[in-house]
Design an enzyme around this catalytic site. Structure first.
Site, short mmCIF file in Angstrom:
data_model
loop_
_atom_site.label_atom_id
_atom_site.label_comp_id
_atom_site.label_asym_id
_atom_site.label_seq_id
_atom_site.Cartn_x
_atom_site.Cartn_y
_atom_site.Cartn_z
N LEU A 70 -8.85 27.29 -2.41
CA LEU A 70 -7.97 26.65 -1.43
C LEU A 70 -7.43 25.33 -1.96
CD1 LEU A 70 -10.29 27.50 1.61
CD2 LEU A 70 -8.02 28.48 1.15
N PRO A 71 -6.39 24.77 -1.31
CA PRO A 71 -5.74 23.59 -1.87
C PRO A 71 -6.63 22.34 -2.02
CG PRO A 71 -4.31 24.63 -0.25
CD PRO A 71 -5.64 25.33 -0.17
N THR A 83 -10.43 22.92 -6.50
CA THR A 83 -10.71 21.58 -7.00
C THR A 83 -10.73 20.64 -5.80
OG1 THR A 83 -9.55 22.05 -9.06
CG2 THR A 83 -9.93 19.73 -8.53
N LYS A 112 -15.29 18.50 -13.68
CA LYS A 112 -13.84 18.79 -13.67
C LYS A 112 -13.02 17.49 -13.64
CE LYS A 112 -9.88 20.79 -12.30
NZ LYS A 112 -9.06 21.69 -13.04
N LYS A 149 -3.29 14.81 -8.40
CA LYS A 149 -4.35 15.15 -7.44
C LYS A 149 -5.73 14.90 -8.07
CE LYS A 149 -6.73 19.06 -5.39
NZ LYS A 149 -6.88 20.49 -5.20
#
Ligand code: NAD
Length: 291
Positions: free
Chosen positions: A64-65, A93, A168, A243
């Site tokens: 998902l976003p 993420t 990440k 982001k």
């Protein structure tokens, strides 16, 4: 296995198709009918809701976003719908705090959960060559691993809940900052009259070498596959880099870490996005630096 896949957009679509191709019974849910259409055409079944997809599943994946979508989906639906022995895998993420909190809630409920964000873009998602960085208990990692291996070339256990997300954003903070440093060096070389290919031949074999230079070189020519050769189209969108840098800044603030280079990179990518280049590859930062 029966697998629920929630969020089958640019990344999740290719990932879900790889699971279906591997012979799994994939039940997909997405708010977008178009996204669902792509995976049903490839052998997955469309579920009418996240709850319907998750009910009875051996594994539940989300792609998902952002953290707010993941938290809402887990808290309103997945924690309640999941079978007691299911493995919960969030590949989105998201911020480290939300990933940690969801991992802890899962543990309290006796559910196995991992955060498993990916490195690699849509091409790697389609080809099944993603790298997964996984956070969660060892037993949950062992349960998730064979499923992740169907979608990636590397599956690495990073530590407890949230550590996949930590790996990440730390990795992408290096990537964002080295791309800025590499791009500004190419601009300086240009202004000094040093040929770009010659500079590349030297620096790629000297101490200036990095992934940003040898895989994603921000000028056209030296690395024929880099987005610079196609006017910065495709690749890893500057908006997604921004982001990740924002997530890194947020985590640094919570952890009390000083990240001056990450902060400078964030500010520059914000400017690039504000200039209307958010969908271009992040190496387009060289345009901003060139002026
Ligand atoms: P995307 O917008 O293409 O896909 C997200 C999907 O989630 C959409 O189809 C959307 O309709 C769906 N969705 C949103 N809310 C939902 C809900 N409540 N229930 C069901 N479906 C819902 O985004 P993407 O590019 O696939 O990225 C997904 C994640 O992967 C993000 O966290 C992103 O940061 C990460 N990521 C992306 C890339 C990349 O190159 N695109 C690379 C690495 C990681």
């Amino acid at each position: 296995m029966r697998i629920a896949f929630i969020g089958v957009g640019n990344m999740g679509g290719g990932m879900a198709l790889n699971l279906a191709r591997a012979g799994h019974d994939v039940h997909a849910f997405d708010l977008s009918a178009e996204a669902l259409g792509r995976v049903t055409a490839g052998g997955a079944t469309a579920a009418p809701s996240a709850s319907a997809a998750a009910t009875g599943a051996d594994a539940i994946l989300t792609m998902l976003p952002a953290g707010s979508h993941v938290r809402a989906t887990y808290e309103t639906t997945l924690f309640a719908a999941a079978r007691a022995d299911a493995i919960l895998i969030d590949c989105s993420t998201i911020d480290v705090s939300t990933a940690r909190a969801l991992g802890e809630t899962a543990a309290e409920k006796g559910l196995a959960m991992v955060d498993a964000p990916v490195s690699g873009g849509t091409a790697a998602a389609d080809a099944g060559t993603l790298t997964f960085m996984v956070g969660g208990p060892a037993a949950a990692f062992a349960q998730a691993r064979p499923i992740l291996e169907r979608m990636g070339k590397a599956v690495i256990h990073a530590g407890g809940p949230g550590m996949g997300q930590a790996a990440k954003i730390c990795n992408n903070m290096i990537l964002g900052a080295t791309m800025v440093a590499t791009a500004e060096a190419f601009v300086l070389a240009e202004k000094l009259g040093l040929d770009a290919q010659t500079f590349f031949d030297i620096s790629s074999k000297a101490s200036g070498q990095s992934w940003s230079m040898t895989s994603y070189c921000p000028v056209p020519g030296p690395v024929p596959t880099s987005p610079a050769n196609r006017d910065y189209a495709g690749g890893f969108a500057a908006a997604l880099m921004l982001k990740d840098l924002k997530l890194a800044a947020e985590a640094a603030s919570t952890a009390g870490a000083s990240v001056p280079m990450g902060a400078a990179a964030q500010s520059l990518y914000q400017l690039l996005v504000n200039n209307g280049q958010g969908s271009n590859d992040f190496s387009a930062i060289i345009r901003l630096l060139r002026g």
